[in-house]
Scaffold this active site. Structure first.
Site, PDB file in Angstrom:
ATOM      1  N   ASN A 126      63.400  38.824  33.415  1.00 46.69           N
ATOM      2  CA  ASN A 126      63.608  38.667  34.855  1.00 46.69           C
ATOM      3  C   ASN A 126      64.806  37.763  35.110  1.00 46.69           C
ATOM      4  O   ASN A 126      65.130  36.922  34.276  1.00 46.69           O
ATOM      5  CB  ASN A 126      62.366  38.029  35.496  1.00 46.69           C
ATOM      6  CG  ASN A 126      61.317  39.055  35.864  1.00 46.69           C
ATOM      7  OD1 ASN A 126      61.630  40.097  36.407  1.00 46.69           O
ATOM      8  ND2 ASN A 126      60.071  38.731  35.548  1.00 46.69           N
ATOM      9  N   TYR A 166      58.532  36.536  45.557  1.00 43.54           N
ATOM     10  CA  TYR A 166      58.664  36.116  44.164  1.00 43.54           C
ATOM     11  C   TYR A 166      59.797  36.914  43.528  1.00 43.54           C
ATOM     12  O   TYR A 166      60.816  37.130  44.153  1.00 43.54           O
ATOM     13  CB  TYR A 166      57.324  36.261  43.424  1.00 43.54           C
ATOM     14  CG  TYR A 166      57.308  35.389  42.191  1.00 43.54           C
ATOM     15  CD1 TYR A 166      57.497  34.005  42.300  1.00 43.54           C
ATOM     16  CD2 TYR A 166      57.171  35.936  40.927  1.00 43.54           C
ATOM     17  CE1 TYR A 166      57.540  33.206  41.182  1.00 43.54           C
ATOM     18  CE2 TYR A 166      57.205  35.135  39.805  1.00 43.54           C
ATOM     19  CZ  TYR A 166      57.394  33.771  39.936  1.00 43.54           C
ATOM     20  OH  TYR A 166      57.455  32.978  38.819  1.00 43.54           O
ATOM     21  N   ASP A 186      51.963  30.081  31.807  1.00 44.56           N
ATOM     22  CA  ASP A 186      52.061  31.478  32.218  1.00 44.56           C
ATOM     23  C   ASP A 186      53.180  32.205  31.489  1.00 44.56           C
ATOM     24  O   ASP A 186      53.050  33.391  31.179  1.00 44.56           O
ATOM     25  CB  ASP A 186      52.266  31.571  33.730  1.00 44.56           C
ATOM     26  CG  ASP A 186      52.232  33.006  34.216  1.00 44.56           C
ATOM     27  OD1 ASP A 186      51.223  33.687  33.955  1.00 44.56           O
ATOM     28  OD2 ASP A 186      53.211  33.464  34.830  1.00 44.56           O
ATOM     29  N   ASP A 187      54.285  31.513  31.200  1.00 47.52           N
ATOM     30  CA  ASP A 187      55.390  32.160  30.493  1.00 47.52           C
ATOM     31  C   ASP A 187      54.975  32.598  29.094  1.00 47.52           C
ATOM     32  O   ASP A 187      55.492  33.586  28.568  1.00 47.52           O
ATOM     33  CB  ASP A 187      56.588  31.209  30.384  1.00 47.52           C
ATOM     34  CG  ASP A 187      57.080  30.762  31.739  1.00 47.52           C
ATOM     35  OD1 ASP A 187      57.330  31.632  32.588  1.00 47.52           O
ATOM     36  OD2 ASP A 187      57.192  29.539  31.959  1.00 47.52           O
ATOM     37  N   ARG A 190      64.312  26.006  32.703  1.00 41.29           N
ATOM     38  CA  ARG A 190      64.523  27.391  32.284  1.00 41.29           C
ATOM     39  C   ARG A 190      63.923  28.322  33.335  1.00 41.29           C
ATOM     40  O   ARG A 190      62.910  28.965  33.116  1.00 41.29           O
ATOM     41  CB  ARG A 190      63.874  27.617  30.908  1.00 41.29           C
ATOM     42  CG  ARG A 190      64.416  28.792  30.139  1.00 41.29           C
ATOM     43  CD  ARG A 190      63.311  29.612  29.510  1.00 41.29           C
ATOM     44  NE  ARG A 190      62.450  30.208  30.536  1.00 41.29           N
ATOM     45  CZ  ARG A 190      61.363  30.919  30.274  1.00 41.29           C
ATOM     46  NH1 ARG A 190      60.938  31.086  29.052  1.00 41.29           N
ATOM     47  NH2 ARG A 190      60.646  31.438  31.269  1.00 41.29           N
ATOM     48  N   LYS A 217      54.687  31.169  43.011  1.00 42.84           N
ATOM     49  CA  LYS A 217      53.519  31.499  42.194  1.00 42.84           C
ATOM     50  C   LYS A 217      52.226  31.207  42.947  1.00 42.84           C
ATOM     51  O   LYS A 217      51.289  32.011  42.945  1.00 42.84           O
ATOM     52  CB  LYS A 217      53.553  30.692  40.894  1.00 42.84           C
ATOM     53  CG  LYS A 217      54.570  31.176  39.882  1.00 42.84           C
ATOM     54  CD  LYS A 217      53.928  32.036  38.828  1.00 42.84           C
ATOM     55  CE  LYS A 217      54.974  32.608  37.886  1.00 42.84           C
ATOM     56  NZ  LYS A 217      54.426  33.287  36.722  1.00 42.84           N
ATOM     57  N   GLU A 255      55.146  26.000  33.927  1.00 38.89           N
ATOM     58  CA  GLU A 255      56.003  27.114  34.348  1.00 38.89           C
ATOM     59  C   GLU A 255      57.473  26.807  34.098  1.00 38.89           C
ATOM     60  O   GLU A 255      57.994  25.782  34.543  1.00 38.89           O
ATOM     61  CB  GLU A 255      55.776  27.373  35.844  1.00 38.89           C
ATOM     62  CG  GLU A 255      56.433  28.639  36.357  1.00 38.89           C
ATOM     63  CD  GLU A 255      55.776  29.893  35.825  1.00 38.89           C
ATOM     64  OE1 GLU A 255      56.496  30.891  35.654  1.00 38.89           O
ATOM     65  OE2 GLU A 255      54.557  29.883  35.580  1.00 38.89           O
ATOM     66  N   ASP A 256      58.138  27.696  33.382  1.00 41.05           N
ATOM     67  CA  ASP A 256      59.598  27.664  33.203  1.00 41.05           C
ATOM     68  C   ASP A 256      60.107  26.356  32.598  1.00 41.05           C
ATOM     69  O   ASP A 256      61.109  25.791  33.028  1.00 41.05           O
ATOM     70  CB  ASP A 256      60.303  27.960  34.528  1.00 41.05           C
ATOM     71  CG  ASP A 256      60.192  29.434  34.912  1.00 41.05           C
ATOM     72  OD1 ASP A 256      59.631  30.202  34.114  1.00 41.05           O
ATOM     73  OD2 ASP A 256      60.658  29.815  36.000  1.00 41.05           O
TER      74      ASP A 256
END
Length: 543
Positions: free
Chosen positions: A401, A96, A261-262, A149, A167, A238-239
């Protein structure tokens, strides 16, 4: 071996779920018609893992190691997870962040083979039909991205698939969610990355991103198809870009088992770090003031969860929100600005405009700064020194990150604060020794402390919903595992080497909350922790 399996010969050796490689016994080789298809020696799983360690040590860089492990996962799932779980602190940065960022950027050029589910908007009206091609009938977890993103790297289109795959690998490796229940998904609605559109090797749809009603209708078809086919499934977003992430979460969070999660996982791991930091400073949560570098959904998500936790110490929600401020590319988010999104407005402060982050620090006097900007080096020496002048133990959390996007390094934070900073970052940094001989162990505020445990709790309880309270419970459960010895070195998170046990502890705490709130679909067991451990996946070959 799965006694239900009828695979034999090469088909068996090419099944990642059933393949044992050289660990097939002589009797199994005879029974399943694979005699002669393997060298004659039998090797244990332990020897296989040792061989993987040896091979990885001879590779030149972490991207090569990532690709090797991806190939292993496609060949022999048990050996892959046994390897990751043998040394999680070593392998998590490979499977990851930060390595997965480079893998996503180069996805089209290093693509190896089919993994995950790709749902193009060109298949609108047929999403359920495509999902039925997935080889498992019971899916409990989907991590889904539209690739817009990815980490701090931007729009990578279908290359974003590396994130859901990574993930879900950590769902299993860090918390024992059985891998057969997991599905990584990319919603391909195009890309606005013109380098990708002009790259002959790009694997996604070759048009700019679909927006507006067509986009949301496609996402809704995906959600409805998942609910129809996999009624116990939890969807993790996610993202996604902020302007889609927040509306999607708000649209579905009270209707199905889902979370982002973000927004929520990042918030929970930040809150866990703050709880750990307060054990060092000896202060109360309700006394803190936080200034965020970044004004997107990650910043507002963290600010909102901290605010809700502050209400448990007696503040009203409005009083708690007033203890947070955001600073974005246009400066301090204050009430006179006309460019604010709805999700930013609760944190707009009544203050004159400020265009310098260090001036915002001096004016607002926060006890902690949290970086979610994805812009490196903005926590510069002037900022760290200003925080140190205001606070005896300033909280410095550069959470962006991958490593190349971190707002500062651990060495910079400790050096510029004369060792007084309470530090955690989104990407890993090595221990830091200052000129006076003091050594600090920087913590990594990695969502891996939260989302795998959340997944295990949801899996074990078959939870109907994921709530904000569950993330506060998870944050407290993470923080309570940090030892006094760790705190003395500056480490405010549990060591990643013990992530599996830490995750099961968090999962048990969250599961207990799920049962208390009547959100479970299964009866409450007498011993929740044992119940969780019994259901955790273990990388061993079946007989």
């Amino acid at each position: 071996m799965n006694p239900q399996s009828t695979l034999t010969g090469y088909e068996l050796l090419r099944s990642p779920q059933l393949n044992k490689g050289m660990a097939f016994t002589q009797a199994e080789r005879l029974a399943h018609h694979i005699e002669g298809l393997l060298p004659p020696c039998v090797r244990t799983l332990e020897l296989q893992v040792a061989r993987v360690h040896s091979e990885l040590s001879h590779l030149d860089n972490d991207l090569q190691r990532y690709l090797y492990l991806s190939d292993l996962q496609s060949r022999n799932e048990t050996a892959f997870y046994a390897t990751i779980m043998s040394d999680p602190s070593r392998f998590m940065p490979i499977v990851y962040t930060p390595t997965v960022g480079e893998a996503c950027q180069k996805f089209d050029h290093v693509y190896r083979g089919a993994r995950g589910m790709y749902l193009p908007i060109s298949a609108r009206g047929r999403v359920k039909e495509l999902l039925q091609n997935w080889p498992e009938d019971d899916v409990r977890f989907i991590v889904v991205t539209d690739g817009e993103r990815i980490l701090g790297l931007g729009d990578l289109g279908v290359g974003g698939m590396g994130i859901p795959m990574g993930k879900l690998s950590l769902y299993t490796a860090c918390a024992g969610v059985p891998p057969q229940f997991c599905m990584p998904v990319v919603l391909d609605v195009g890309t606005n990355n013109h380098e990708l559109l002009e790259d002959p090797l790009y694997l996604g749809l070759r048009h700019e991103r679909v927006r507006g009603d067509d986009y949301y209708a496609f996402v809704n078809e995906f959600v409805e198809s998942v609910q129809a086919l996999f009624p116990k499934c939890c969807i993790q977003w996610e993202d996604f870009a902020n302007f889609n992430a927040v509306p999607l979460l708000n649209r579905y969070k009270d209707k199905l088992c889902t979370y982002n999660d973000d927004i929520q996982g990042t918030a929970a791991v930040a809150l866990a770090g703050i709880f750990g930091a307060l054990r060092i400073s000896g202060q109360k949560l309700a006394e803190q003031r936080f200034l965020f570098l970044g004004g997107g959904s990650a910043a507002t998500g963290i600010a909102e969860l901290i605010s809700e936790a502050m209400t448990l110490e007696g503040l009203t929600i409005d009083q708690a929100r007033a203890r947070h401020a955001l600073f974005d590319v246009h400066g301090l988010i204050e009430k006179s600005r006309s460019d604010l999104a709805d999700f930013q407005k609760p944190f707009a402060v009544d203050h004159a405009p400020l265009n310098s982050f260090v001036e915002a620090v001096k004016a607002l006097r926060p006890t902690g700064i949290i970086g979610v900007s994805t812009v490196p080096k903005l926590f510069n020496q002037q900022v760290i020194e200003a925080m140190s002048e205001i606070n005896e133990r300033p909280i410095i959390f550069p959470y962006s990150n991958p490593t190349s996007r971190s707002e500062c390094t651990a060495e910079e934070a400790y050096s510029w604060s004369n060792g007084n900073a309470i530090f955690a970052s989104g990407s890993p940094f090595p221990p830091v020794t200052l000129h006076d001989g003091r050594t600090f162990v920087p913590g990594q505020g990695n969502n891996v402390y939260i989302f795998p445990a959340m997944g295990m709790a949801v899996y074990a309880t078959e939870a109907k919903r994921v709530t904000e309270e569950m993330f506060i419970v998870a944050a407290k459960a993470v923080a309570e595992q940090v030892t006094d010895e760790s705190l003395e070195t500056g480490l405010i998170y549990p060591p990643q080497a013990k992530i599996f046990d830490a995750s099961l502890h968090v999962a048990a705490r969250v599961a207990e909350h799920i049962f208390e709130k009547n959100l479970a679909r299964v009866p409450r067991p007498d011993d929740i922790e044992s119940y969780i451990r019994e259901r955790a996946y273990k990388p061993v070959y079946s007989t």
